[in-house]
Scaffold this active site. Structure first.
Site, short mmCIF file in Angstrom:
data_model
loop_
_atom_site.label_atom_id
_atom_site.label_comp_id
_atom_site.label_asym_id
_atom_site.label_seq_id
_atom_site.Cartn_x
_atom_site.Cartn_y
_atom_site.Cartn_z
N TRP A 294 0.82 -1.21 0.00
CA TRP A 294 0.00 0.00 0.00
C TRP A 294 0.85 1.26 0.00
CZ3 TRP A 294 -4.83 -1.25 -0.96
CH2 TRP A 294 -5.35 -2.47 -0.49
N ASN A 329 -25.43 4.06 0.41
CA ASN A 329 -24.70 2.82 0.25
C ASN A 329 -23.97 2.70 -1.09
OD1 ASN A 329 -24.01 0.17 1.38
ND2 ASN A 329 -25.15 -0.62 -0.37
N TRP A 347 -7.09 -0.22 2.85
CA TRP A 347 -8.52 -0.16 3.16
C TRP A 347 -8.77 -0.04 4.66
CZ3 TRP A 347 -10.21 -4.04 6.35
CH2 TRP A 347 -9.46 -5.23 6.37
N TRP A 370 -15.86 -2.89 3.23
CA TRP A 370 -14.54 -2.40 2.83
C TRP A 370 -13.72 -3.47 2.13
CZ3 TRP A 370 -12.02 1.98 2.07
CH2 TRP A 370 -12.63 3.15 2.50
#
Length: 442
Positions: A294, A329, A347, A370
């Protein structure tokens, strides 16, 4: 001071079930043969970590407990309300009361599981029975299994099995009110105020706990359009149990299979958390995805948090979240995908930010959502599904009503350019994910 019962009593411990009607644990406590003392603990293990001293979720809980107290007082009963660390509270309760049994409803989150183990040990030393009941889901843990006897990890076959098993028995309400005569005639001190606990009341207009049949009738066709008032906003009530999941599922079963499917997703993620507890401890459901390299860019993360990415649908969603503790959503999926795939930021940082801001925050659903967006979760779709925020906006906010509401400067020189090029970001993401999976498979 509280008037202490001289005889043995049962205690019902409210947690994520803040209602008197159709409450499984309360029902079994009232039928235990003992007079029942209701209890709620404002848990310092949770409250001490809240940075916002006007946290609307705490106000919601406080108002729900106050409502329960008022309803009980109409029956010459009341609820014991304590503030502290649960272990300390229970150590004192077992000295102050002659407790035969303790009832509560199961909470499947890692912290709750450890807390209940600690309380169980305290009660066991005094030979007090501790009973937990299923209440916040229709099916829990391993009630729905594959033909091989293992938990489902893909939603569609789980949903099919859920519907095959579900019948009137599982959706029946618990008639608690028939047994209210077994409530102990308790006189208690006033419950501690928010101020005494170091908080202030949040000025917030909470959504209704009712879902209209008309909304459900149009739910399948309109729920994906964030400018429409077409979703239930029932999440906070499900999170804290001010509505019954059984009543809601019956209502959905009658009016909207699509809405029922959303409730099944909720059960699905709860059973994932129970059967694969590593997901609740910051690990990817599919562990190969923990090899992803990441990016850790504080400025990029800050722009995402503040809704200043230059992608209007993402920015509208983040600003809605920051302003009212709710995000539509469809937009949750787009913002989550943008952070984890366009920005290639872990995340878990986004999950934690949502946990801090969402009024309806629920660990199982938040983590599941997620990981679905990041590609590391239970979803069967391949990792190279990457939402294009621009095309999502064109499809689901074609008149830009939602965007203009939350990003009023859109279309002016004040609005920033996109912080990252979609094509470049997509290629960077695909390479990072491929490298991670290659590394995991070596």
């Amino acid at each position: 001071m509280s008037l202490k019962p001289k005889e043995k009593v049962a205690i019902f411990w409210f947690r994520r079930d803040l209602r008197l009607h159709d409450n499984a644990g309360l029902y079994y406590a009232l039928r235990s043969g003992y007079q029942v003392v209701p209890l709620f603990i404002f848990d310092r293990n949770i409250l001490d970590d809240l940075e916002d001293k006007k946290d609307a979720r705490l106000t919601f809980i406080y108002e729900a407990i106050s409502k329960i107290s008022n309803e009980l007082r109409e029956r010459d009963a009341d609820i014991l309300v304590k503030y502290g660390f649960p272990v300390n509270v229970w150590e004192k309760l077992v000295e102050d009361y002659d407790i035969a049994e303790v009832y509560t409803n199961t909470d499947y989150e890692p912290y709750a599981t450890e807390r209940d183990k600690d309380v169980y040990r305290i009660l066991k030393e005094k030979d007090i029975v501790f009973k937990t009941c299923k209440d916040q889901v229709i099916f829990e843990k391993q009630e729905i299994l594959t033909s091989q006897g293992s938990p489902y990890t893909i939603f569609t076959p789980y949903s099919r099995a859920w519907k095959e098993k579900c019948n009137g028995f599982y959706l029946s309400s618990y008639p608690t009110k028939k047994y209210f005569r077994h409530l102990y005639k308790l006189k208690t001190d006033e419950m501690p105020s928010l101020e005494e606990m170091g908080f202030e009341k949040a000025d917030y207009n909470f959504p209704s706990d009712e879902v209209s049949a008309n909304l459900l009738k149009n739910y399948a066709n309109e729920r994906d359009f964030p400018a429409k008032e077409a979703t239930s906003r029932i999440g906070i009530h499900l999170r804290f149990g001010t509505v019954s999941i059984r009543e809601l599922a019956r209502h959905a079963h009658e009016h909207s299979d699509t809405f029922l499917s959303e409730l099944i997703w909720r059960d699905f993620y709860q059973q994932i958390l129970s059967n694969f507890p590593h997901v609740g401890k910051g690990e990817a459901f599919r562990k190969a995805y923990d090899f992803i390299q990441w990016r850790y860019d504080k400025d990029d993360f800050k722009k995402w948090c503040e809704g200043k990415t230059g992608y209007p649908l993402v920015d509208a969603g983040m600003r809605q979240l920051n302003a009212i503790g709710f995000m539509h959503n469809r937009v949750r999926m787009v913002t989550a995908s943008f952070l984890s795939k366009h920005l290639l930021i872990d995340w878990r940082l986004g999950e934690a930010y949502f946990a801090q801001k969402l009024l309806d925050y629920d660990l199982a659903a938040n983590n599941g959502g997620w990981q679905w967006a990041a590609g590391s979760g239970t979803d069967a779709a391949p990792y190279f599904r990457i939402f294009n925020p621009a095309s999502q906006a064109e499809k689901f906010d074609p008149k830009m009503e939602y965007i203009k509401k939350w990003v009023p400067e859109f279309g002016t020189y004040e609005y920033p350019s996109p912080m990252v090029d979609h094509k470049m970001a997509r290629e960077r993401c695909l390479k990072a994910y491929k490298d991670a999976l290659d590394k995991a498979n070596k």
